[in-house]
Write an enzyme that holds these catalytic residues in place. Structure first.
Site, PDB file in Angstrom:
ATOM      1  N   THR A  93       1.036  -0.972   0.093  1.00 38.46           N
ATOM      2  CA  THR A  93      -0.324   0.114   0.025  1.00 38.46           C
ATOM      3  C   THR A  93       1.130   1.155   0.096  1.00 38.46           C
ATOM      4  O   THR A  93       1.280   1.694   0.616  1.00 38.46           O
ATOM      5  CB  THR A  93      -0.758   0.319   1.258  1.00 38.46           C
ATOM      6  OG1 THR A  93      -1.882  -0.894   0.930  1.00 38.46           O
ATOM      7  CG2 THR A  93      -1.544   1.453   1.026  1.00 38.46           C
ATOM      8  N   LYS A 169      -7.506   1.411  -2.691  1.00 39.87           N
ATOM      9  CA  LYS A 169      -6.669   0.249  -0.933  1.00 39.87           C
ATOM     10  C   LYS A 169      -6.978   1.588  -0.726  1.00 39.87           C
ATOM     11  O   LYS A 169      -7.098   0.668   1.131  1.00 39.87           O
ATOM     12  CB  LYS A 169      -4.993  -0.429  -0.946  1.00 39.87           C
ATOM     13  CG  LYS A 169      -4.758  -0.805   0.218  1.00 39.87           C
ATOM     14  CD  LYS A 169      -5.663  -2.387   0.090  1.00 39.87           C
ATOM     15  CE  LYS A 169      -5.053  -2.943   1.342  1.00 39.87           C
ATOM     16  NZ  LYS A 169      -3.779  -2.980   1.772  1.00 39.87           N
ATOM     17  N   LYS A 238       0.509   5.150   8.876  1.00 37.96           N
ATOM     18  CA  LYS A 238       1.077   6.043   8.106  1.00 37.96           C
ATOM     19  C   LYS A 238      -0.110   5.556   6.865  1.00 37.96           C
ATOM     20  O   LYS A 238      -0.447   5.843   5.892  1.00 37.96           O
ATOM     21  CB  LYS A 238       2.188   4.029   7.404  1.00 37.96           C
ATOM     22  CG  LYS A 238       3.139   4.679   5.892  1.00 37.96           C
ATOM     23  CD  LYS A 238       2.054   3.929   4.988  1.00 37.96           C
ATOM     24  CE  LYS A 238       2.196   2.147   4.853  1.00 37.96           C
ATOM     25  NZ  LYS A 238       1.680   1.342   4.177  1.00 37.96           N
TER      26      LYS A 238
END
Length: 292
Positions: A93, A169, A238
């Site tokens: 990702t 995503k 993140k």
């Protein structure tokens, strides 16, 4: 079956590489810290001695932790040494911006690039039941499909621009982060009313919320079972940051993002919570509530 290299052997990457070995592929493995490859080599993988060695195989899957790691490994210099026609399937990702930069670098090097971030934890990866969101040229996705089929139960092709898969995503993970916080708040609420958290999660997930997110993370939160982490608090922040950046780039307002960021930053500031699974942000909510 064919030769493939796998780069990035954290918990998720190791599970995916192991699945490819079980599927009959000849897998070459490389990681920045070499010891991470030992168990896979013992299971039948071939150790690549360098990134150049890994790229020389001609087909590569990567699962690196973040933008910085991916861009450091797949630099213009590294890609220049790859054989013509190499295929790179990036399952991590990453941000939309980093994916666009990597797409351009690969194009200049004559390498097919597919962004194929995966949905699921490492146990799902080991069973070959991930969901995969893929974007790239139709020919590149067709080349990637046999490997995606080995690690996943379904591939969702969402476009020819690789960063489209990254955006999808990011959107999925943003929704998932909300689910963690919703579970944290509702479990804390009923616990303070004297109801067992596990009983509440069973009620919640029997009919209304039957998906794996609520059943899986609901159980972790109710039992406070955050170790070993399947996905760390740091990685959760993140992914939240990726959503914030994607929204800012598109002029989209995410009203709940500041609250979610506060939960993650508080958890990371707590030395007992920081190394745990990202669902441990629930303990911040528990801690905010007044004692009985």
């Amino acid at each position: 079956m064919s030769d493939i290299s796998f780069i990035g052997l954290g918990e998720m990457g190791s599970a995916m590489a192991g699945r490819l070995i079980e599927s009959g592929h000849s897998v070459h493995v490389w990681n920045r810290s070499t010891g991470a490859a030992d168990a896979l080599v013992a299971a039948g993988a071939t150790r690549a001695v360098s990134i150049a060695d890994a790229l020389s195989v001609g087909t590569v899957i990567s699962m690196l932790a973040n933008d910085a790691a991916a861009e450091a490994v797949f630099s213009a210099e590294a890609l220049a040494d790859a054989p013509a026609g190499t295929l790179h399937i990036n399952c991590a990702t990453l941000s939309v911006e980093a994916t666009d930069r990597l797409t351009d670098l690969h194009s200049l090097a004559g390498i097919d690039y597919v962004a194929a971030p995966v949905l699921g934890r490492s146990n799902i990866a080991a069973a070959g039941k991930l969901n995969v969101v893929a974007a790239g040229t139709k020919s590149a996705i067709a080349r990637a499909q046999p490997y995606l089929d080995a690690i996943g139960k379904r591939t969702w092709a969402v476009g020819e621009r690789p960063s489209t898969a990254s955006l999808v995503k990011i959107g999925v993970n943003y929704n998932l982060i909300h689910a963690l916080q919703a579970l944290a708040e509702s479990v804390t609420l009923v616990e303070h009313g004297g109801v067992d958290g596990m009983t509440f999660v069973e009620i919640l997930t029997d009919a209304a919320f039957t998906g794996s997110v609520y059943t899986g993370y609901g159980n972790l939160i109710a039992r406070k079972a955050y170790s070993p982490p399947g996905f760390s608090v740091g990685l959760g922040l993140k992914d939240l940051s990726l959503a914030e950046r994607a929204a800012a780039a598109s002029g989209v307002v995410l009203p709940t993002a500041p609250v979610l960021r506060d939960m993650f930053e508080r958890a990371l500031a707590d030395p007992e919570l920081a190394p745990l699974d990202w669902s441990a942000i629930a303990e911040i909510t528990r801690g905010l509530s007044t004692a009985e």
